[in-house]
Scaffold this motif. Sequence first.
Motif: not given
Lengths: 234, 234
Positions: A54-55, A58, A64, A76-77
């Motif tokens: 996921c990162a 970015q 994210l 993260f969001d």
Amino acid sequence: MNVEVCLTPALLPLYDIENSIVVVIDIFRATSSICYGIENGADAIIPVSHVEECAAYQVSGCLLAAERDGKVVEGFDFGNSPFSYVAEKVQGKTIVLTTTNGTHAIQLSRSAKQILIGSFFNLTALADYLASTSQNVLLVCAGWKNKFNLEDTIFAGAMVNKLRPAAYTPDDSSIAAEDLYLLAKDDLRGYLKKTSHSERLMKLGIEADISFCLNTDITTAIPVLDGDKLIKLK
Amino acid sequence: MNVEVCLTPALLPLYDIENSIVVVIDIFRATSSICYGIENGADAIIPVSHVEECAAYQVSGCLLAAERDGKVVEGFDFGNSPFSYVAEKVQGKTIVLTTTNGTHAIQLSRSAKQILIGSFFNLTALADYLASTSQNVLLVCAGWKNKFNLEDTIFAGAMVNKLRPAAYTPDDSSIAAEDLYLLAKDDLRGYLKKTSHSERLMKLGIEADISFCLNTDITTAIPVLDGDKLIKLK
């Protein structure tokens, strides 16, 4: 036409995936959040297995979503709560969502004719679409670390129940899932309280998420896999 | 103590077999016939997967049991019907029984603390024994070609229901199996008529076997695996 329920991704090699439309089910909470996000105008949702994957997005302008132990990972969001996937946050955005069980189920289903995302949110809309295709349907429960779980099975049962009038032939696991759904349907929240996964999620302090994920027919969008992205089925 | 239901042998690698007593379940008809044969005085029953393996015992004075398409294979002593396992035929004998799904489940469970054979025939006797051991219990449904089937799951649910008063903690599949059993128990025969496997067996003309296999508590012997043989638990 057949409707079959694959009770965990570990059983997927036993099914004729190539000749089926697959519905991936991960009620608490990945596929509920995906349905809600796509309904609320997200351009796309990219499911990944690990926070590290996921990162890697970015730099690309994506939102994210990743949790560890029920908390948003630093930097993260947002996490996996469906409440994060409201229009104000997701409209016009691409979201990268970390979901181990859901991503696993999607990856193993890649040879399917089509991969759709199901949850109580889009139950009727999805059932209507499936019945309109006259294709075999394989309902894939994401489960928990490849093991059976009740919430995904009960949703599968709800879908079997919806598809019955369209003359689908159920397998034994579809019959079982439907019967469990019929047993639970008048009090889904109460019924699922006795499950192990609910208990685990309760400990994470996300009772509100669980309760929300059991709302039926609050969306009509059907997320469909297109390459590596889930987008709205046109 | 935990009670868990492994819904098909394909899921066995996910369980802590080493720390459990395993109960192998293949209601139509292998484990029913085994319970009946051991009750009726068979010295031992050796489960094998294929007719060819069974035939290899032909010279050793064993009785051989093998079917193809519901008929006794030529040159063999009898098939898989529990009605064959009466005292007049089996007392003091060793029987080699061909059963694909049952043997598969037993082989994959070999690392268990103990492997026992369950069926409706010995339900209460087996439940009482299990509760007396204070060990974790793993109920392994033999299923059909690694897929879920209803009859094995419903028996697993009957066992979970019996073990509840002994304070076992159930997993999600145990909860599901128990609920399906509670739904079916007042009319097991009627309930199981809707399953795919029953239909298949009906076509083989063995309705009487199916009906007989659903009799509860007509035996008390508990078959236990000792090397390659199933013998009576002392």
